[in-house]
Design an enzyme around this catalytic site. Structure first.
Site, short mmCIF file in Angstrom:
data_model
loop_
_atom_site.label_atom_id
_atom_site.label_comp_id
_atom_site.label_asym_id
_atom_site.label_seq_id
_atom_site.Cartn_x
_atom_site.Cartn_y
_atom_site.Cartn_z
N CYS A 14 33.33 25.15 37.44
CA CYS A 14 33.47 26.46 36.72
C CYS A 14 34.13 25.92 35.64
O CYS A 14 34.24 24.95 35.03
CB CYS A 14 34.36 27.31 37.65
SG CYS A 14 36.11 26.60 38.06
N ARG A 20 37.51 29.24 41.03
CA ARG A 20 36.30 29.27 41.68
C ARG A 20 35.83 27.99 42.33
O ARG A 20 35.58 28.04 43.68
CB ARG A 20 35.03 29.74 40.82
CG ARG A 20 35.23 31.51 40.44
CD ARG A 20 34.26 31.67 39.31
NE ARG A 20 34.77 30.96 38.14
CZ ARG A 20 34.03 31.20 36.95
NH1 ARG A 20 32.90 31.79 36.85
NH2 ARG A 20 34.49 30.36 35.90
N ASP A 138 34.25 35.09 37.14
CA ASP A 138 35.60 34.55 36.87
C ASP A 138 36.67 35.52 37.41
O ASP A 138 36.81 36.70 36.92
CB ASP A 138 35.51 34.31 35.59
CG ASP A 138 36.87 33.67 35.15
OD1 ASP A 138 37.83 33.59 35.81
OD2 ASP A 138 36.95 33.28 33.80
#
Ligand code: 4NP
Length: 170
Positions: A14, A20, A138
């Site tokens: 990520c 994440r 996000d």
């Protein structure tokens, strides 16, 4: 587990490697263990940025993993372009991650090895990879609820990834 040449190597990426992808790493490690594939497959995570190198996962990500029963320990790393060659499957959490990862390939041949994580979700695999519905958004600037949603999205795709790896291993 440390990657070795004889193991299938998955790297999840990520932007920051604190929200994440650490969650995705923990969930995939769990699913691979349940599938009996831990000795043949390694899973790691990284960030396309180096902003948080050396940091633990975001406290909200840690809480989300702990509450859901996942084992986790983390130190953020930046994605190394060499991993496009040594990795067997590089999974971006959103389209920006995928684009940034592919751009690290000097000859632009990372198309096959870099895939978007949710494209393995059985309910979403009919979508083209640039479809916004395939992004794991996000959660960094949001609230704790966003982390729960991220976990759910990751869990829904994880078994599809394990199935894919099993086929690849033959
Ligand atoms: P991640 O989330 O890419 O899921 O780890 C982020 C973490 C930090 C930042 C952005 C996204 N940041 O801007 O520092």
């Amino acid at each position: 587990m440390e990657p070795t040449a004889d193991r299938y190597r998955i790297i999840v990426a990520c932007l920051g490697n604190i929200c994440r992808s650490p969650i995705a790493e923990a969930v995939l490690a769990d699913r691979l263990a349940r599938a009996g594939l831990s000795d043949r497959v390694t899973v790691e995570s990284a960030g396309t940025s180096g902003w948080h190198v050396g940091s633990n996962a975001d406290p909200r990500a840690q809480a989300t993993m702990t509450n859901a029963g996942y084992t986790h320990h983390h130190s953020a790393r930046q994605f190394d372009p060499d991993w496009l060659t040594s990795g067997d499957l590089v999974l971006g959490m959103d389209q920006d991650n995928v684009e940034d990862l592919r751009a690290l390939s000097p000859d632009g041949d990372a198309e096959g090895v870099v895939r978007i994580f949710r494209s393995f979700d059985p309910q979403l695999m009919h979508l083209p990879e640039d479809d916004p519905a395939l992004a794991v958004p996000d959660p960094y600037y949001g609230d704790a609820e966003g982390f729960t949603e991220v976990l759910e999205m990751i869990e829904q795709a994880a078994d599809g990834i394990v199935d894919h790896v099993r086929l690849e291993l033959g």
